[in-house]
Structures are given as structure tokens and as C-alpha cells.
Design an enzyme around this catalytic site. Structure first.
Site, PDB file in Angstrom:
ATOM      1  N   SER A  59      -6.444  -9.365   6.455  1.00 31.20           N
ATOM      2  CA  SER A  59      -5.965  -9.831   7.717  1.00 31.20           C
ATOM      3  C   SER A  59      -5.296 -11.211   7.818  1.00 31.20           C
ATOM      4  CB  SER A  59      -6.952  -9.730   8.852  1.00 31.20           C
ATOM      5  OG  SER A  59      -7.482  -8.118   8.848  1.00 31.20           O
ATOM      6  N   GLU A  61      -9.542  -0.579  -1.778  1.00 33.30           N
ATOM      7  CA  GLU A  61      -9.285   0.691  -1.650  1.00 33.30           C
ATOM      8  C   GLU A  61      -9.386   1.526  -2.789  1.00 33.30           C
ATOM      9  OE1 GLU A  61      -5.656  -0.265   0.421  1.00 33.30           O
ATOM     10  OE2 GLU A  61      -7.060  -1.256   2.006  1.00 33.30           O
ATOM     11  N   LYS A  91       0.938  -1.148   0.113  1.00 31.46           N
ATOM     12  CA  LYS A  91      -0.188   0.052  -0.037  1.00 31.46           C
ATOM     13  C   LYS A  91       1.054   1.364  -0.202  1.00 31.46           C
ATOM     14  CE  LYS A  91      -3.579  -2.904   2.141  1.00 31.46           C
ATOM     15  NZ  LYS A  91      -4.615  -2.872   2.939  1.00 31.46           N
TER      16      LYS A  91
HETATM   17  P1  PGA Z   1      -4.439  -6.423   5.163  1.00 29.41           P
HETATM   18  O1  PGA Z   1      -4.757  -6.198   3.592  1.00 29.41           O
HETATM   19  O2  PGA Z   1      -3.667  -7.796   5.017  1.00 29.41           O
HETATM   20  O3  PGA Z   1      -3.974  -5.547   5.991  1.00 29.41           O
HETATM   21  O4  PGA Z   1      -5.960  -6.950   5.763  1.00 29.41           O
HETATM   22  C1  PGA Z   1      -4.960  -6.900   2.494  1.00 29.41           C
HETATM   23  C2  PGA Z   1      -5.114  -6.032   1.376  1.00 29.41           C
HETATM   24  O5  PGA Z   1      -5.575  -4.979   1.434  1.00 29.41           O
HETATM   25  O6  PGA Z   1      -4.751  -6.551   0.312  1.00 29.41           O
END
Ligand code: PGA
Length: 263
Positions: free
Chosen positions: A214, A98, A12
């Protein structure tokens, strides 16, 4: 898992160039040990050149987190497929929730991006998934199947290995609230059944479908052990290289376990 699993890190909007170099240097020898898993890191554009250069001809694929489907022109702030190839990227995330939720990407743009990535020879990791409200109101499958169908409508005669899907329920992303292994299997199994119905056996059996939301060292083994889950797309737990290596190892162990059961 009969398909080759993929463990993918989604950084990200995190890491400087120096941090990216240190991470990649630490990851490379460890990823080489996991020779039955495809390892990919989706990094910010600002680090992509360095990470791609460091990972050329290694077990790790460098990828971008987004791109635009036109190749050049008056699209201020955008990056095209030829630009990604130019810096050595091999893959790209498409339609991350996102991007869809915060930046207004639609099923239509996601489908066009997927098609352009495949044509350009970049592996798109196409993200699909429902919000908590959609799940609670019984609308999960409508949402997810609609997202998958729109992408498939746009792809002409693609092979199952030219695209990867990631089922990422939005309520599980960055919340610590993971889908249970059974929930992940159920959703991903349904996506594969839908693909079987609309694209045929070969595509559906070959295409990899990852779970995201997660994923962390404590829950990866159980999730990776599910029949239809072909790996993970990991945000938070991928930022620390040691934790990401544990996830790569979990995918590698899942392969070993499947081989043992088959013997
Ligand atoms: P996360 O994000 O492992 O922090 O839940 C996964 C993703 O958005 O690809």
C-alpha cells in the site's frame, strides 16, 4: 539513504500490450529526469517483449513477475531465465506473497529461483513478509528471518548489488493498510542486521531492501525517508503512470534530502 534507491512497479495481472506501450511511453521521459533512482516495471509475460524493447538503453528496467529455475524442459506453463533474457528483461520478482500464498511457492523454490536469477544476470527482487496472524501472534520475525536465511543459504558469494530484497507484510498488500514508516524501518533494519551477521558488512551495506504494501503518493515520502528503506515495490498505486511517477519523484526527493542533511 546511502544506497541507490529503486522504485518498482508491480502491475500484477493487469494491462494489455497496448496499455503497456502507452504507459511505458509516458514513463520513459519522466524516469530519465529522476537520475538518482533506479526505476523498474514488473509486467505480465505477455507485455514483457514490448516493454523490454521500449526500455533498452533507458533509465527504466523491464522485469517479469515470476520464472522457473530450470532452463528448459517439460515444465508446462513455465518461463525460464534464458527466455526472460531473450526478450530483454533485466530483473524478476521472486517469491511474491501472492505466489507463495496462492500458488504454493515454498522457501525452497524461492531460494532456487533467486540463485538461478543471480547466475543468469537477472536482478531478483526477493519478497519476504508475514501474515496478519503471524504478526499478531508474535511470529513475524521467525517467518521473515527464516525466509531470508533460506535465500542466503542458497547464494554463494553473491555481491550485495546482485540481489534486492523487498519486505512486504502481507496484511499491508492491496489493503490500504500500510505499515507505519517506523514499522517499515524496524523490520528492514532487522533484515539488514541479520544479513550483516550471516553475510558480512559489504553485502549488508550494499544490498537494497525495499518496502512494499500500500505505498502511495500520500505516504511514500515518509517511508522513503527511513534510513534502511531503499525504495518501494508498488502494486495498486503503480497502475496509473502519473501516480507511479509521483512515487519515483518521492524517492528522488528522499535522495536530495539525505544529501542536504549530510552537507
Ligand atoms: P500494493 O501491492 O502496493 O497494491 O499493496 C504491493 C505488492 O504486492 O507488491
Amino acid at each position: 539513504m546511502s544506497r541507490r534507491p529503486m522504485m518498482a512497479a508491480n502491475w500484477k495481472m493487469n494491462k494489455t500490450v497496448m496499455e503497456a506501450e502507452a504507459y511505458t511511453a509516458a514513463l520513459l521521459p519522466r524516469a530519465a529526469d529522476a537520475d538518482e533512482v533506479d526505476v523498474a516495471v514488473f509486467v505480465p509475460f505477455t507485455c514483457l517483449y514490448q516493454v523490454s524493447a521500449m526500455t533498452q538503453d533507458t533509465a527504466v528496467t523491464a522485469g517479469a513477475q515470476n520464472f522457473y529455475y530450470e532452463d528448459s524442459g517439460a515444465y508446462t506453463g513455465e518461463i525460464s531465465a534464458p527466455m526472460l533474457l531473450d526478450v530483454g528483461a533485466g530483473a524478476v520478482l521472486v517469491g511474491h506473497s501472492e505466489r507463495r500464498e496462492t500458488f504454493g511457492e515454498t522457501d525452497d523454490t524461492v531460494a532456487k529461483k533467486t540463485r538461478r536469477a543471480v547466475e543468469a544476470g537477472l536482478i531478483p527482487i526477493v519478497c519476504v513478509g508475514e501474515t496478519k496472524e503471524e504478526r499478531d501472534s508474535g511470529g513475524m520475525w521467525d517467518k521473515v528471518s527464516g525466509q531470508v536465511r533460506r535465500v542466503i543459504d542458497e547464494l554463494e558469494d553473491a555481491d550485495g548489488d546482485s540481489v534486492v530484497f523487498a519486505y512486504e507484510p502481507i496484511w499491508a498488500i492491496g489493503t490500504g493498510d500500510t505499515a507505519t514508516p517506523e514499522d517499515a524501518q524496524e523490520a528492514i533494519g532487522k533484515i539488514r542486521d541479520l544479513l550483516r551477521e550471516i553475510t558480512g558488512e559489504d553485502f549488508a551495506d550494499g544490498v537494497r531492501i525495499l518496502y512494499g504494501g500500500s505505498v502511495k503518493p500520500g505516504n511514500a515520502a515518509e517511508i522513503m525517508a527511513q534510513d534502511d528503506v531503499d525504495g518501494g515495490l508498488v502494486g495498486g498505486a503503480s497502475l496509473d503512470v502519473e501516480s507511479f511517477v509521483e512515487l519515483v519523484e518521492a524517492a528522488q526527493n528522499a535522495v536530495a534530502q539525505t544529501e542536504q542533511t549530510e552537507e
